[in-house]
Design a protein around this motif. Sequence first.
Motif, mmCIF file in Angstrom:
data_model
loop_
_atom_site.group_PDB
_atom_site.id
_atom_site.type_symbol
_atom_site.label_atom_id
_atom_site.label_comp_id
_atom_site.label_asym_id
_atom_site.label_seq_id
_atom_site.Cartn_x
_atom_site.Cartn_y
_atom_site.Cartn_z
ATOM 1 N N VAL A 92 0.832 -1.205 0.000
ATOM 2 C CA VAL A 92 0.000 0.000 0.000
ATOM 3 C C VAL A 92 0.869 1.258 0.000
ATOM 4 O O VAL A 92 0.579 2.238 -0.682
ATOM 5 N N ASN A 93 1.970 1.216 0.741
ATOM 6 C CA ASN A 93 2.829 2.400 0.873
ATOM 7 C C ASN A 93 3.789 2.581 -0.291
ATOM 8 O O ASN A 93 4.127 3.708 -0.659
ATOM 9 N N ASN A 94 4.224 1.480 -0.889
ATOM 10 C CA ASN A 94 5.210 1.570 -1.967
ATOM 11 C C ASN A 94 5.008 0.394 -2.931
ATOM 12 O O ASN A 94 5.535 -0.699 -2.690
ATOM 13 N N PRO A 95 4.254 0.573 -4.008
ATOM 14 C CA PRO A 95 3.904 -0.549 -4.883
ATOM 15 C C PRO A 95 4.988 -0.998 -5.858
ATOM 16 O O PRO A 95 4.754 -1.900 -6.659
ATOM 17 N N THR A 96 6.141 -0.387 -5.847
ATOM 18 C CA THR A 96 7.235 -0.811 -6.734
ATOM 19 C C THR A 96 8.426 -1.237 -5.885
ATOM 20 O O THR A 96 8.547 -0.820 -4.724
ATOM 21 N N PRO A 97 9.296 -2.100 -6.450
ATOM 22 C CA PRO A 97 9.407 -2.583 -7.836
ATOM 23 C C PRO A 97 8.596 -3.858 -8.060
ATOM 24 O O PRO A 97 7.991 -4.402 -7.142
ATOM 25 N N ASP A 98 8.645 -4.358 -9.323
ATOM 26 C CA ASP A 98 8.021 -5.636 -9.649
ATOM 27 C C ASP A 98 8.868 -6.761 -9.062
ATOM 28 O O ASP A 98 10.094 -6.779 -9.213
ATOM 29 N N GLN A 136 8.908 -11.239 2.258
ATOM 30 C CA GLN A 136 9.581 -10.429 3.270
ATOM 31 C C GLN A 136 10.187 -9.164 2.658
ATOM 32 O O GLN A 136 10.166 -8.092 3.265
ATOM 33 N N VAL A 137 10.716 -9.290 1.453
ATOM 34 C CA VAL A 137 11.258 -8.118 0.761
ATOM 35 C C VAL A 137 10.141 -7.101 0.514
ATOM 36 O O VAL A 137 10.304 -5.898 0.744
ATOM 37 N N MET A 138 9.002 -7.575 0.051
ATOM 38 C CA MET A 138 7.887 -6.674 -0.240
ATOM 39 C C MET A 138 7.351 -6.027 1.036
ATOM 40 O O MET A 138 7.033 -4.824 1.045
ATOM 41 N N LEU A 139 7.250 -6.789 2.111
ATOM 42 C CA LEU A 139 6.724 -6.236 3.356
ATOM 43 C C LEU A 139 7.654 -5.186 3.951
ATOM 44 O O LEU A 139 7.207 -4.211 4.563
ATOM 45 N N GLN A 140 8.953 -5.368 3.754
ATOM 46 C CA GLN A 140 9.905 -4.448 4.369
ATOM 47 C C GLN A 140 10.281 -3.267 3.485
ATOM 48 O O GLN A 140 10.537 -2.169 3.989
ATOM 49 N N ARG A 154 -5.208 -6.471 7.226
ATOM 50 C CA ARG A 154 -4.616 -5.411 8.047
ATOM 51 C C ARG A 154 -4.349 -4.139 7.247
ATOM 52 O O ARG A 154 -3.950 -3.119 7.816
ATOM 53 N N GLY A 155 -4.542 -4.175 5.922
ATOM 54 C CA GLY A 155 -4.329 -2.994 5.108
ATOM 55 C C GLY A 155 -2.873 -2.731 4.762
ATOM 56 O O GLY A 155 -2.543 -1.656 4.258
ATOM 57 N N VAL A 156 -2.007 -3.706 4.985
ATOM 58 C CA VAL A 156 -0.590 -3.565 4.636
ATOM 59 C C VAL A 156 -0.399 -3.787 3.140
ATOM 60 O O VAL A 156 0.389 -3.089 2.489
ATOM 61 N N LEU A 157 -1.152 -4.737 2.596
ATOM 62 C CA LEU A 157 -1.121 -5.026 1.165
ATOM 63 C C LEU A 157 -2.516 -4.817 0.587
ATOM 64 O O LEU A 157 -3.518 -4.824 1.309
ATOM 65 N N GLU A 158 -2.558 -4.682 -0.743
ATOM 66 C CA GLU A 158 -3.839 -4.592 -1.442
ATOM 67 C C GLU A 158 -3.730 -5.337 -2.761
ATOM 68 O O GLU A 158 -2.640 -5.495 -3.321
ATOM 69 N N GLY A 198 6.859 -3.137 -3.081
ATOM 70 C CA GLY A 198 6.882 -3.894 -4.328
ATOM 71 C C GLY A 198 5.536 -4.519 -4.612
ATOM 72 O O GLY A 198 4.538 -4.286 -3.914
ATOM 73 N N ASN A 199 5.506 -5.348 -5.661
ATOM 74 C CA ASN A 199 4.286 -6.057 -6.029
ATOM 75 C C ASN A 199 4.652 -7.389 -6.650
ATOM 76 O O ASN A 199 5.739 -7.547 -7.222
ATOM 77 N N GLY A 200 3.761 -8.355 -6.549
ATOM 78 C CA GLY A 200 4.031 -9.664 -7.122
ATOM 79 C C GLY A 200 2.888 -10.621 -6.841
ATOM 80 O O GLY A 200 1.894 -10.267 -6.190
#
Length: 281
Positions: free
Chosen positions: A170-176, A211-215, A233-237, A218-220
């Motif tokens: 949600v906060n930073n959707p990049t990188p792929d 773990q990379v995406m959560l910290q 929890r609204g961390v990802l969408e 990114g997206n995948g």
Amino acid sequence: MDVELARTFLEIMSAGSFLEAAERLHVTQTAVTARINSLEAKLDCKLFIRNRSGAKLTADGERFVDYATSLVQVWDRAQIEMKLPSGVETRLCVGGETSLWTPLLVNWVLWAQNNIENIALHTEVADPENLIEKLRTSSLDAIIVHRPNYYSGFVVEQLMEEKLIHVRSVNNPTPDLFVDWGPDFRDQFDAVLPQPRQTTYSFNFGPLALQVMLQRGGNGYFRTRVVKQYLERGVLERVPGAPEFTHPVYLVYRQGEMTEGLQKALQGLRLLADEDAHWFL
């Protein structure tokens, strides 16, 4: 047939020479030669071609490898079974591929501890090919994998219909982040999505990419049961309009080899697969 003959055969094949095999087995080269001569006489064929560079399998030797491997593994399994702890009647050996060890394999072991009496339980976590081979040679009683192999004599049962969905931070959707979930996923991905899957960041292990995406963002594509808690929890969408792909889980066991303990264990696994548990990896 003497199992040591088969074990000696496999040791020569691995070592590449009678001399090296003798050293590994802690016997004389004469003893190794005598064992192979006895084995060849029993099978009525020649198994090795010997020359200065060592020993090479003949065509008959190549054909005998699977039989020798199965014979040794079954014997080793029998020895383990005969050494059960006091009060234990049987041993159950189950396996799961790496991405399924939690929570499915963990919960399965805990369920067996609480519901199956007088049983010793052995579990293994490995790649699907390793697990399928061990099931084929009777080293394991049942396995859970994403991509089964339909060997003759195997029972393959779909345990659950998992899906891979496209999510982003949600906060930073990049990188792929491209996660390689196996051949079936790659085929589906390439058929549906126009963009190439060659990205700056690629992984063959989903938990690492997650773990990379959560910290860092990114997206995948990730498993629905794993990312469910982060979506809630609204961390990802979820990425709007993105396709989803199937990623089912299969239970595989050998046909006709159903002990009472295994039958009960498989019933427990089916119950656990229906539960709405949090998947952490």
